[in-house]
Structure formats: C-alpha cells, structure tokens
Design a protein around this motif. Structure first.
Motif, mmCIF file in Angstrom:
data_model
loop_
_atom_site.group_PDB
_atom_site.id
_atom_site.type_symbol
_atom_site.label_atom_id
_atom_site.label_comp_id
_atom_site.label_asym_id
_atom_site.label_seq_id
_atom_site.Cartn_x
_atom_site.Cartn_y
_atom_site.Cartn_z
ATOM 1 N N GLY A 282 57.830 38.942 49.233
ATOM 2 C CA GLY A 282 57.198 37.649 49.030
ATOM 3 C C GLY A 282 57.879 36.779 47.997
ATOM 4 N N LYS A 283 58.929 37.253 47.381
ATOM 5 C CA LYS A 283 59.671 36.475 46.375
ATOM 6 C C LYS A 283 61.000 36.000 46.967
ATOM 7 C CE LYS A 283 56.633 37.169 43.151
ATOM 8 N NZ LYS A 283 55.798 36.083 42.659
ATOM 9 N N ASP A 284 61.009 35.651 48.233
ATOM 10 C CA ASP A 284 62.230 35.242 48.922
ATOM 11 C C ASP A 284 62.911 34.089 48.193
ATOM 12 O OD1 ASP A 284 61.435 37.128 50.723
ATOM 13 O OD2 ASP A 284 60.984 35.724 52.332
ATOM 14 N N GLY A 285 64.232 34.149 48.124
ATOM 15 C CA GLY A 285 65.015 33.085 47.506
ATOM 16 C C GLY A 285 65.109 33.173 45.992
ATOM 17 N N ASP B 18 63.829 38.858 50.789
ATOM 18 C CA ASP B 18 65.021 38.311 51.425
ATOM 19 C C ASP B 18 65.637 37.202 50.581
ATOM 20 O OD1 ASP B 18 64.565 39.981 53.587
ATOM 21 O OD2 ASP B 18 63.578 38.433 54.779
ATOM 22 N N ASN B 19 66.952 36.977 50.776
ATOM 23 C CA ASN B 19 67.684 35.858 50.176
ATOM 24 C C ASN B 19 67.644 35.855 48.643
ATOM 25 O OD1 ASN B 19 68.255 34.750 52.812
ATOM 26 N ND2 ASN B 19 66.091 34.204 52.848
ATOM 27 N N ASN C 139 66.909 41.325 53.336
ATOM 28 C CA ASN C 139 68.056 40.726 54.040
ATOM 29 C C ASN C 139 68.743 39.671 53.185
ATOM 30 O OD1 ASN C 139 67.776 42.051 56.675
ATOM 31 N ND2 ASN C 139 65.816 40.992 56.731
ATOM 32 N N ASN C 140 70.045 39.502 53.408
ATOM 33 C CA ASN C 140 70.849 38.427 52.814
ATOM 34 C C ASN C 140 70.809 38.410 51.283
ATOM 35 O OD1 ASN C 140 71.517 37.439 55.448
ATOM 36 N ND2 ASN C 140 69.435 36.607 55.526
ATOM 37 N N THR C 141 70.989 39.579 50.677
ATOM 38 C CA THR C 141 71.040 39.688 49.219
ATOM 39 C C THR C 141 72.470 39.455 48.742
ATOM 40 O OG1 THR C 141 69.222 41.277 49.199
ATOM 41 C CG2 THR C 141 70.642 41.244 47.265
ATOM 42 N N SER D 224 70.247 43.442 56.758
ATOM 43 C CA SER D 224 71.515 42.789 57.106
ATOM 44 C C SER D 224 71.930 41.729 56.091
ATOM 45 C CB SER D 224 71.412 42.158 58.494
ATOM 46 O OG SER D 224 70.511 41.074 58.480
ATOM 47 N N GLY D 225 73.233 41.470 56.101
ATOM 48 C CA GLY D 225 73.791 40.339 55.372
ATOM 49 C C GLY D 225 73.967 40.515 53.882
#
Length: 191
Positions: free
Chosen positions: A9-12, A47-48, A69-71, A92-93
């Motif tokens: 929940g802490k994306d970005g 993510d991110n 994902n996307n770290t 991924s990513g």
C-alpha cells in the motif's frame, strides 16, 4: 511505518539517504559491538519503490528483501551480510544499479524466478556462495565488476532470453558465467 519494512500500500515510496557514508542501517540488535545477530535490514512489500544512497551493514539473514514489482535499488552499499545482500521474490522489473557489495555471507543478488531483473554497473567483492543468481526470464546483467566468487559461479542465469555483457570477473571458484536458460546473449565479458 517502521524503517525496516515498507508494507503493501506504500506504492511509489522513495527511501533516500544523505550519502552511503552518512546514512547507515544496521539490523544488528547489539550496536555496541556491531555484530549481526539476526534480522533483515529492509523489506519492500509495495510496488514502484526506490531505495537509494545509503548503507546496510550486518544482518544475519538478508539485508534487503524485495516483495514488490518495479523496485529500484541504486547507489547503495551492502557490507558484511550474514546471508544474501539482496533477495528478490517472484516480482518483475527489479533494477539493481550502481551499488557496492562487500562481503556477502552467501550471494550478493538472488532473484529466484523474478522476470525482467536488471543488475548493472555494480561492484561486488567476496561472495561466499556465488554472486549473482537469477532464474527469471529476460534478465540483464551488464557492466558489473566482480572480485572473488567462492563456492559458486560469479553469474548464473537460469531463465530464457538473458543478456550478459561487458562484465569483469576475477577470482571465481566455479564458472565465471553459467547460463542454463535458452536464447541467451553473452558478449564482451572479461573473465
């Protein structure tokens, strides 16, 4: 939110230190001696997320665990890991760029079945079980400098369509580069 875990929940989110020498995360419960007894330094579960510009030292298990994902992991220093410096789950990513790894108790980077993992322009010194192990498809491992991979390959890729280029490898007890997947491109490496 505690510093040792980035929950779902802490994306970005961006975690950025002042510098690799000024900002240090030490999961050792006995900071007086600097000995690592147990614990993971940082776990990413969103993510991110970007993790940049500080040091993680000690830690009995893994220093950084990626479960999102996307770290992006960049300009970091990993010192004296009891286990793996970075452990990427099946996400991924992940990009691992321009980092410094010194004395991994097992591997510097393990990315099990994580697809599209990039490991580029890192300095890796002394891994006790091998240095970079990625089993996901479409991995890219390039322009890394690896010194002393003990008891395992410096780079081992098990997924299809891997790209391994322009790495410098010195002092490995096993293969410099071990490719198990199909359709790999291996060019301009120096072993």
């Amino acid at each position: 939110m505690s510093l040792d875990r980035v929950p779902a929940g802490k994306d970005g989110l961006r975690i950025v230190g002042v510098s690799k020498t000024a900002t240090i995360l030490d999961p050792s419960p006995d900071s007086r001696t600097g000995f690592a007894l147990l614990g993971v330094g940082l776990t990413i579960q969103s993510d991110n997320v970007q993790v940049r510009n500080f040091t993680i030292r000690n830690g009995e298990t893994h220093q950084l665990v990626v479960s999102g994902n996307n770290t992006l992991i960049q300009y970091m220093r990993f010192i004296a890991a009891g286990g793996m410096c970075i452990n990427v789950g099946a996400f991924s990513g992940t990009q691992i760029l321009n980092n410094e790894f010194r004395s991994a108790g097992s591997f510097a980077v393990v990315a099990g079945s994580a697809p599209q993992t990039t490991v580029r322009s890192n300095l890796i010194q002394t891994c006790d079980a091998g240095c970079i192990y990625i089993w996901g498809a479409n991995a890219t491992v390039s322009t890394n400098t690896i010194y002393q991979s003990e008891d395992g390959s410096a780079i081992e890729l098990g997924g299809d369509n891997a790209v391994v280029s322009a790495n410098f490898i010195s002092g490995t007890d096993a293969s410099g580069i071990n490719i198990i997947g199909n359709n790999a491109s291996v060019t301009a490496n120096k072993i």
